[in-house]
Design an enzyme around this catalytic site. Structure first.
Site, PDB file in Angstrom:
ATOM      1  N   ASP A 228      -5.425 -41.526   2.632  1.00  0.00           N
ATOM      2  CA  ASP A 228      -6.545 -41.232   3.510  1.00  0.00           C
ATOM      3  C   ASP A 228      -7.522 -40.388   2.691  1.00  0.00           C
ATOM      4  O   ASP A 228      -7.165 -39.796   1.666  1.00  0.00           O
ATOM      5  CB  ASP A 228      -6.102 -40.505   4.792  1.00  0.00           C
TER       6      ASP A 228
HETATM    7  C1  BGC Z   1      -9.958 -41.276   8.449  1.00  0.00           C
HETATM    8  C2  BGC Z   1      -9.593 -42.678   8.010  1.00  0.00           C
HETATM    9  C3  BGC Z   1     -10.786 -43.341   7.382  1.00  0.00           C
HETATM   10  C4  BGC Z   1     -11.269 -42.479   6.223  1.00  0.00           C
HETATM   11  C5  BGC Z   1     -12.478 -43.047   5.519  1.00  0.00           C
HETATM   12  C6  BGC Z   1     -10.594 -40.467   7.329  1.00  0.00           C
HETATM   13  O1  BGC Z   1     -11.080 -39.244   7.777  1.00  0.00           O
HETATM   14  O2  BGC Z   1      -8.801 -40.601   8.903  1.00  0.00           O
HETATM   15  O3  BGC Z   1      -9.133 -43.424   9.101  1.00  0.00           O
HETATM   16  O4  BGC Z   1     -10.468 -44.641   6.968  1.00  0.00           O
HETATM   17  O5  BGC Z   1     -11.625 -41.194   6.720  1.00  0.00           O
HETATM   18  O6  BGC Z   1     -13.597 -42.971   6.331  1.00  0.00           O
END
Ligand code: BGC
Length: 816
Positions: A228
């Protein structure tokens, strides 16, 4: 395990052609959304994008539009894997149009507590439904040569302190419930899995042994574990774990990882395996020279135009919770009162990283107007105010002072205030300039000529982190520093705090607004404005008067981004503002009241038995109003069934808490979440998992199952149903299992084991085959770290929801 065929050998050889420096470089992001290219092996950069309702693309820019599908909760509510796969095909085509290789979806975390802030973005409270719908979604995406991402592995089921949250649960619950959807996604061929921000049992997921076992070991996942965004926070521990790619870039790996490998803290063989996986992924998405087979799949995996399919999906996912006296579908009445702020500016998508910019949106009000044009008089009143915040400036109320074009002027300035970059934008909410990184940027400015259409006290708002000033016709009206109360990336890069300013303005007299923000973290800056509001009492009176004078009242109630979004959990399940009061007041004056609930997750509906019809639309995507009008006027049947139990009151919810204690969130309920928990308690929910009405009725007539089943074997049950109503329709036949004589005390009262959609004409009888996977009768033995099948009688129940199961039979699992 997916096979590389002859490409497997090629890829291993390619890895040997790279130096250690080249290999390590590939394992971290090159930028926010890109991986590195490596011309030495014919590898181009790959682009990742959120997900899940559409493909935003590499840029947060309102001019870079994307199709917006219904939210995942609505997709799960369809209980229709074929439809979800077709929608996945639309996403693949969108990804290719926007040169995206990796879609950061689907989200496979569970609706453990209804307070979960990202409820809208995940599918269900049930692991089987989540796994099946998630697998259907990713099959559709990947058939188009685009990687889908099973996220967030694992137990990232709530948002409070999500960056540091440490989830504890027993081993059997972990395998049977929370890992199960990921196992299904891997079995369906997922190319990417995203490790979460959270920890499980004290180990953060990007360093976790669960990445190795069961993910890459027992399940045979041969793709890439992407982190993530910002979740990799160490060098050797994460690199030694089965974490493959650290996003975004620049990140913590890079040179430090190189040094760690050279020092022997991380084995080069571990790096080689990560690189091999990355190249395999690149081959699959067509980013590696000579490996473009996945992209050879036809561009169009859908055979109907996208917007028609999206409209059909609105009806398929909307859940008719109540329909007393068959009020719905409506014969087009003479006069219709459409009420509620969400009717004209409905929430078609959730907030946070999932946000995107659709090219057009059909609001419920517009959809109802279009559907009844020339036949009914449609009048609108908001009835209540939902938020104190005005909407960002837009092309309807603001002009760029430089070009005179509708919209705003965005400028990026250096430390001396000299302009480095300028562009015209359509919205007063800017997430990033199109000009990229811009060396020397010190501040950002939004300028606009606002044309007030009425005289009075206007409500303005500024958004952004750090020092902000706002001038109106050269007079400073705001000068302060805004500090975030969280370092969550969603707060910093998507939704930082705002401040309000009230300003007296004169109709038709342009006011020159200049919002200046000194850059600290992130780019986000926003300038918003709203005309003077009616007093709340007057607003309500106007709506009630309209309802009284109309043949039918349609109220759209719902949530706002302040209430339900990424980065935080909800504190209440009540609808915001005075919406409950609006519904009650309208229902009193108009017995033909339909309430549409526009929320991503459960909200409490205390008036639900005072109105004849309640329709849950979730966040329905860009075709919202078109699809809802189809339901209201009977062009389409509401097809949805609840993927999550809806409580009558927050106090009744058996699993609620999302707040860690000393950093730890204990899933003490074990496998008993959602309907499984409700079935053990005294309180009854408002609406059970699986509930949803259509426009016809069904009788459940017969259930047959094999007398005996061998341990480890799947089996089939056949459910005979008859369409007992007067209209053709679709029913979702649900099959649950129970083990009343089990020796295992922890067994749920019953659990979903299979489902199938069936269509039938009026009077028609159909035998529906529901397949029950072997896993549905297995349990995880924590003692042996292995799946087991308990011999003995299995009770089989079939029906329409977790509580309404008119047919019973049983089968016997024979001893090994
Ligand atoms: C989220 C993810 C997301 C990523 C990129 C994170 O804060 O938890 O689900 O894909 O950001 O935007």
């Amino acid at each position: 395990m997916q096979q590389d065929s002859q490409a497997g050998t090629d890829l291993t050889v390619l890895v040997t052609k790279l130096t250690l420096e080249q290999k390590v470089r590939l394992l971290a992001g090159a930028s926010a959304w890109r991986t590195y290219e490596e011309p030495a092996v014919g590898l181009r950069a790959m682009v990742a994008s959120d997900g899940p309702v559409g493909v935003r693309g590499e840029h947060w820019d309102e001019r870079d539009t994307a199709l917006a599908l219904p939210s995942p909760t609505a997709l799960a509510a369809t209980f229709d894997e074929e439809l979800v796969t077709r929608l996945g095909g639309v996403l693949a085509a969108e990804a290719r149009r926007k040169q995206v290789d990796i879609l950061l979806a689907p989200m496979l975390n569970l609706h453990r507590s209804p307070l979960g802030g990202r409820h809208f973005e995940s599918f269900a409270e049930d692991p089987l439904l989540t796994g099946r719908i998630g697998a259907a979604y990713l099959r559709g995406v990947q058939a188009g040569g685009v990687a889908a991402t099973a996220k967030h592995y694992v137990a990232n089921d709530s948002e409070t302190a999500r960056l540091s949250l440490d989830v504890r649960m027993d081993e059997a619950t972990l395998h049977e419930v929370y890992l199960a959807p990921f196992e299904a996604a891997v079995a369906a061929g997922a190319w990417v899995v995203m490790s979460g921000y959270n920890a499980v049992d004290g180990v953060t997921m990007t360093e976790h042994p669960l990445l190795t076992e069961p993910l890459k070991g027992r399940w045979g996942f041969d793709g890439v574990v992407i982190s993530d965004w910002g979740a990799v926070r160490s060098i050797a521990p994460s690199a030694r774990a089965a974490q493959d790619l650290a996003m975004p870039g620049p990140g913590p790996w890079g040179d430090e990882l190189l040094a760690a490998v050279r020092a022997g803290a991380v084995a080069e063989s571990a790096v080689d395996d990560k690189v091999l996986r990355l190249l395999r992924l690149a081959g699959r998405v067509g980013a590696l020279a000579g490996h473009d087979q996945a992209r050879a799949v036809a561009d169009s995996t859908v055979d109907e135009p996208d917007r028609v399919l999206l409209r059909r999906a609105v009806a398929a996912g909307s859940v008719l919770l109540r329909n007393e006296g068959d009020l719905l579908p409506l014969a087009v009445p003479g006069t219709i009162a459409v009420l509620g702020p969400n009717a004209s500016a409905s929430r078609i998508q959730g907030g946070g990283s999932a946000g995107l910019f659709p090219a057009s949106v059909v609001s419920p009000l517009a959809g109802i107007r279009q559907a009844t044009e020339g036949r009914a008089e449609v009048r609108y009143a908001a009835g209540v105010h939902l938020t104190e915040w005005p909407a960002p400036l837009h092309t309807g109320n603001a002009r760029d002072p430089r070009s005179g074009e509708p919209g705003v002027l965005l400028r990026v300035l250096d430390a001396e205030g000299a302009e480095l970059y300028a562009e015209h934008r359509l919205l007063g909410r800017i997430l990033e300039p199109a000009g990229g990184e811009l060396d020397g940027a010190a501040s950002i400015e939004v300028r606009a000529l606002l044309r007030p259409d009425v005289t009075g006290s206007w409500r303005l708002a500024v958004t952004g982190l750090g020092h902000l000033t706002l001038t109106a016709d050269g007079v400073t009206v705001f000068d302060d520093t805004i500090v975030a109360d969280s370092s969550d990336p969603t707060v910093v890069h998507v939704a930082p705090p705002s401040r309000r300013i009230d300003l007296d303005l004169t109709a038709d007299q342009d006011v020159d607004l200049v919002l200046h923000r000194e850059l600290s973290a992130g780019w986000v800056v926003a300038l918003a404005a709203e005309a003077p509001r009616r007093e709340p009492a007057d607003e309500l009176t106007a709506a009630v008067a309209l309802a009284r004078d109309s043949d039918v009242a349609i109220i759209v109630v719902g949530t706002t981004e302040e209430f339900e979004s990424e980065g935080f959990d909800r504190s209440t399940l009540d609808l915001p503002g005075d919406q409950d009061e609006l519904v009650r007041a309208v229902a009193e004056v108009n017995p033909r009241t339909v309430v549409i609930v526009n929320a991503g997750g459960p909200v409490v509906l205390p008036w639900r038995e005072q109105v004849p019809a309640v329709l849950l639309s979730w966040f329905p995507g860009q075709e919202a109003g078109a699809g809802l009008a189809d339901i209201l006027f009977g062009v389409a049947e509401p097809g949805g069934r609840l993927p999550t139990t809806w409580p009558a009151a927050m106090a009744d919810v058996p699993v609620l808490n999302t707040t860690p204690v000393d950093g730890v969130l204990a899933y003490t309920e074990g496998p008993h979440l959602g309907y499984r928990a409700w079935l053990r308690g005294a309180a009854r929910p408002a609406y059970w998992f699986g509930h949803g009405l259509g426009y016809t009725t069904w009788s459940y007539e017969q259930l047959s199952a094999p007398e005996q089943v061998l341990p480890g074997d799947p089996f089939e049950v056949v459910v005979r149903v008859r369409n007992s109503g007067h209209r053709g329709g679709r029913e979702v036949v649900q099959v649950y299992l129970a083990r009343p004589d089990s020796v295992l005390a922890r067994r749920p009262v019953r659990w979903l084991a299979g489902f199938a959609g069936v269509t039938a004409a009026p009077g028609e009888t159909v035998d529906v085959t529901v397949r029950v996977a072997a896993r549905a009768v297995q349990h995880w033995s924590a003692a042996e770290h292995e799946w087991h099948t308990e011999p003995g009688a299995v009770r089989i129940l079939a029906g329409r929801n977790a509580d309404d199961l008119p047919l019973h039979t049983s089968t016997e699992i024979v001893a090994d």
